[in-house]
Design a protein around this motif. Structure first.
Motif, PDB file in Angstrom:
ATOM      1  N   ASP A  92      -0.698   2.639  -4.578  1.00  0.00           N
ATOM      2  CA  ASP A  92      -2.067   3.064  -4.839  1.00  0.00           C
ATOM      3  C   ASP A  92      -2.932   2.412  -3.764  1.00  0.00           C
ATOM      4  OD1 ASP A  92      -4.447   3.941  -5.934  1.00  0.00           O
ATOM      5  OD2 ASP A  92      -4.490   2.385  -7.487  1.00  0.00           O
ATOM      6  N   VAL A  93      -3.394   3.203  -2.810  1.00  0.00           N
ATOM      7  CA  VAL A  93      -4.127   2.673  -1.660  1.00  0.00           C
ATOM      8  C   VAL A  93      -5.592   3.061  -1.764  1.00  0.00           C
ATOM      9  CG1 VAL A  93      -4.278   2.627   0.858  1.00  0.00           C
ATOM     10  CG2 VAL A  93      -2.050   2.866  -0.252  1.00  0.00           C
ATOM     11  N   SER A  94      -6.454   2.082  -1.527  1.00  0.00           N
ATOM     12  CA  SER A  94      -7.886   2.354  -1.485  1.00  0.00           C
ATOM     13  C   SER A  94      -8.475   1.625  -0.292  1.00  0.00           C
ATOM     14  CB  SER A  94      -8.566   1.932  -2.789  1.00  0.00           C
ATOM     15  OG  SER A  94      -8.302   0.584  -3.075  1.00  0.00           O
ATOM     16  N   VAL A  95      -9.656   2.071   0.110  1.00  0.00           N
ATOM     17  CA  VAL A  95     -10.352   1.457   1.232  1.00  0.00           C
ATOM     18  C   VAL A  95     -11.642   0.850   0.705  1.00  0.00           C
ATOM     19  CG1 VAL A  95     -11.389   1.842   3.494  1.00  0.00           C
ATOM     20  CG2 VAL A  95      -9.336   3.105   2.848  1.00  0.00           C
ATOM     21  N   LEU A  96     -11.790  -0.446   0.930  1.00  0.00           N
ATOM     22  CA  LEU A  96     -12.949  -1.184   0.442  1.00  0.00           C
ATOM     23  C   LEU A  96     -14.041  -1.228   1.500  1.00  0.00           C
ATOM     24  CD1 LEU A  96     -11.015  -4.159  -1.195  1.00  0.00           C
ATOM     25  CD2 LEU A  96     -11.703  -1.998  -2.241  1.00  0.00           C
ATOM     26  N   GLY A 132     -16.263  -2.247   4.462  1.00  0.00           N
ATOM     27  CA  GLY A 132     -15.830  -2.807   5.727  1.00  0.00           C
ATOM     28  C   GLY A 132     -14.548  -2.169   6.238  1.00  0.00           C
ATOM     29  N   ASN A 133     -14.157  -1.046   5.624  1.00  0.00           N
ATOM     30  CA  ASN A 133     -12.967  -0.292   6.020  1.00  0.00           C
ATOM     31  C   ASN A 133     -11.685  -1.124   5.881  1.00  0.00           C
ATOM     32  OD1 ASN A 133     -12.009   2.232   6.719  1.00  0.00           O
ATOM     33  ND2 ASN A 133     -11.918   1.722   8.905  1.00  0.00           N
ATOM     34  N   VAL A 134     -11.613  -1.939   4.828  1.00  0.00           N
ATOM     35  CA  VAL A 134     -10.447  -2.788   4.573  1.00  0.00           C
ATOM     36  C   VAL A 134      -9.540  -2.072   3.573  1.00  0.00           C
ATOM     37  CG1 VAL A 134      -9.665  -4.993   3.633  1.00  0.00           C
ATOM     38  CG2 VAL A 134     -11.741  -4.897   5.031  1.00  0.00           C
ATOM     39  N   ALA A 135      -8.301  -1.799   4.003  1.00  0.00           N
ATOM     40  CA  ALA A 135      -7.342  -1.116   3.135  1.00  0.00           C
ATOM     41  C   ALA A 135      -6.636  -2.112   2.226  1.00  0.00           C
ATOM     42  CB  ALA A 135      -6.308  -0.377   3.983  1.00  0.00           C
ATOM     43  N   VAL A 136      -6.394  -1.689   0.982  1.00  0.00           N
ATOM     44  CA  VAL A 136      -5.628  -2.486   0.021  1.00  0.00           C
ATOM     45  C   VAL A 136      -4.661  -1.550  -0.706  1.00  0.00           C
ATOM     46  CG1 VAL A 136      -7.384  -2.317  -1.790  1.00  0.00           C
ATOM     47  CG2 VAL A 136      -5.710  -4.152  -1.869  1.00  0.00           C
ATOM     48  N   ALA A 137      -3.405  -1.973  -0.810  1.00  0.00           N
ATOM     49  CA  ALA A 137      -2.381  -1.185  -1.506  1.00  0.00           C
ATOM     50  C   ALA A 137      -1.844  -2.001  -2.665  1.00  0.00           C
ATOM     51  CB  ALA A 137      -1.246  -0.823  -0.551  1.00  0.00           C
ATOM     52  N   LYS A 138      -1.631  -1.334  -3.801  1.00  0.00           N
ATOM     53  CA  LYS A 138      -1.065  -1.984  -4.983  1.00  0.00           C
ATOM     54  C   LYS A 138       0.100  -1.144  -5.481  1.00  0.00           C
ATOM     55  CE  LYS A 138      -5.436  -4.023  -6.358  1.00  0.00           C
ATOM     56  NZ  LYS A 138      -6.413  -4.251  -7.433  1.00  0.00           N
ATOM     57  N   ALA A 169      -1.129  -2.676   4.112  1.00  0.00           N
ATOM     58  CA  ALA A 169      -1.527  -1.605   3.182  1.00  0.00           C
ATOM     59  C   ALA A 169      -1.394  -0.245   3.859  1.00  0.00           C
ATOM     60  CB  ALA A 169      -2.956  -1.823   2.701  1.00  0.00           C
ATOM     61  N   GLU A 170      -1.778  -0.174   5.122  1.00  0.00           N
ATOM     62  CA  GLU A 170      -1.661   1.085   5.866  1.00  0.00           C
ATOM     63  C   GLU A 170      -0.194   1.462   6.075  1.00  0.00           C
ATOM     64  OE1 GLU A 170      -4.034   0.288   9.320  1.00  0.00           O
ATOM     65  OE2 GLU A 170      -5.888   0.194   8.138  1.00  0.00           O
ATOM     66  N   LEU A 171       0.645   0.459   6.343  1.00  0.00           N
ATOM     67  CA  LEU A 171       2.081   0.698   6.475  1.00  0.00           C
ATOM     68  C   LEU A 171       2.652   1.236   5.168  1.00  0.00           C
ATOM     69  CD1 LEU A 171       4.638   0.097   8.390  1.00  0.00           C
ATOM     70  CD2 LEU A 171       4.941  -1.866   6.883  1.00  0.00           C
ATOM     71  N   ALA A 172       2.243   0.618   4.062  1.00  0.00           N
ATOM     72  CA  ALA A 172       2.709   1.073   2.748  1.00  0.00           C
ATOM     73  C   ALA A 172       2.301   2.520   2.488  1.00  0.00           C
ATOM     74  CB  ALA A 172       2.158   0.161   1.652  1.00  0.00           C
ATOM     75  N   GLN A 173       1.067   2.842   2.819  1.00  0.00           N
ATOM     76  CA  GLN A 173       0.577   4.204   2.599  1.00  0.00           C
ATOM     77  C   GLN A 173       1.379   5.216   3.415  1.00  0.00           C
ATOM     78  OE1 GLN A 173      -3.486   5.007   3.816  1.00  0.00           O
ATOM     79  NE2 GLN A 173      -3.694   6.475   2.146  1.00  0.00           N
ATOM     80  N   ALA A 174       1.716   4.845   4.634  1.00  0.00           N
ATOM     81  CA  ALA A 174       2.410   5.777   5.522  1.00  0.00           C
ATOM     82  C   ALA A 174       3.897   5.937   5.197  1.00  0.00           C
ATOM     83  CB  ALA A 174       2.254   5.313   6.972  1.00  0.00           C
ATOM     84  N   TYR A 175       4.562   4.857   4.758  1.00  0.00           N
ATOM     85  CA  TYR A 175       6.018   4.899   4.690  1.00  0.00           C
ATOM     86  C   TYR A 175       6.640   4.635   3.321  1.00  0.00           C
ATOM     87  CZ  TYR A 175       5.642   4.886   9.729  1.00  0.00           C
ATOM     88  OH  TYR A 175       5.339   5.205  11.017  1.00  0.00           O
ATOM     89  N   LEU A 176       5.907   4.064   2.382  1.00  0.00           N
ATOM     90  CA  LEU A 176       6.526   3.711   1.112  1.00  0.00           C
ATOM     91  C   LEU A 176       6.277   4.774   0.047  1.00  0.00           C
ATOM     92  CD1 LEU A 176       5.794  -0.106   0.779  1.00  0.00           C
ATOM     93  CD2 LEU A 176       7.758   1.046   1.816  1.00  0.00           C
ATOM     94  N   ARG A 177       7.301   5.011  -0.741  1.00  0.00           N
ATOM     95  CA  ARG A 177       7.223   5.947  -1.855  1.00  0.00           C
ATOM     96  C   ARG A 177       7.971   5.340  -3.038  1.00  0.00           C
ATOM     97  NH1 ARG A 177       3.922   7.211   0.953  1.00  0.00           N
ATOM     98  NH2 ARG A 177       3.617   9.080   2.160  1.00  0.00           N
TER      99      ARG A 177
END
Length: 119
Positions: free
Chosen positions: A18-22, A24-30, A62-70
């Motif tokens: 679950d990726v969101s952008v906070l 300051g354009n800071v990505a966080v993945a959970k 977080a960006e890596l997770a968004q792009a490659y993890l499922r």
């Protein structure tokens, strides 16, 4: 003496990150990560226990997770434990322990374009 807070896990994602952008354009993945342990009892019967871990990744990870993890992806994760708390509407305090990821290695063997090996 200084302390040490380090966690090393190898496991599978329980769901897509679950990726969101906070601000300051800071990505966080959970996401949740499952680790399993198998052993045999005295009768030789196999048993498995699975532990679920809450993982938080920031910025580039977080960006890596968004792009490659499922869901189901196999990963090696290093990080640290962080416990936070919050009070709900009824004033009851809840504690949450998460793993803040600091290094992530993708262990899936897939064909096609390969992601960077580690961040």
């Amino acid at each position: 003496m200084r302390g040490l807070n380090k966690v090393t896990l190898i496991g599978n994602l329980g769901k897509d990150p679950d990726v969101s952008v906070l601000e300051g354009n800071v990505a966080v993945a959970k996401f949740s990560l499952a680790t399993s342990e198998t052993w045999r009892d005295k009768a030789g019967q196999p048993h498995t226990t699975t532990d679920w871990h809450s993982v938080v990744l920031w910025r580039g990870l977080a960006e890596l997770a968004q792009a490659y993890l499922r869901k189901g992806s196999l990963v090696y994760l290093e990080g640290k434990l962080k416990t936070r708390h919050y009070d709900d509407a009824a004033g009851v305090r809840h504690y949450v322990t998460e793993i803040i990821g600091e290094q992530l290695l993708l262990l899936d063997k897939k064909t096609g374009a390969l992601p960077p090996p580690a961040v």
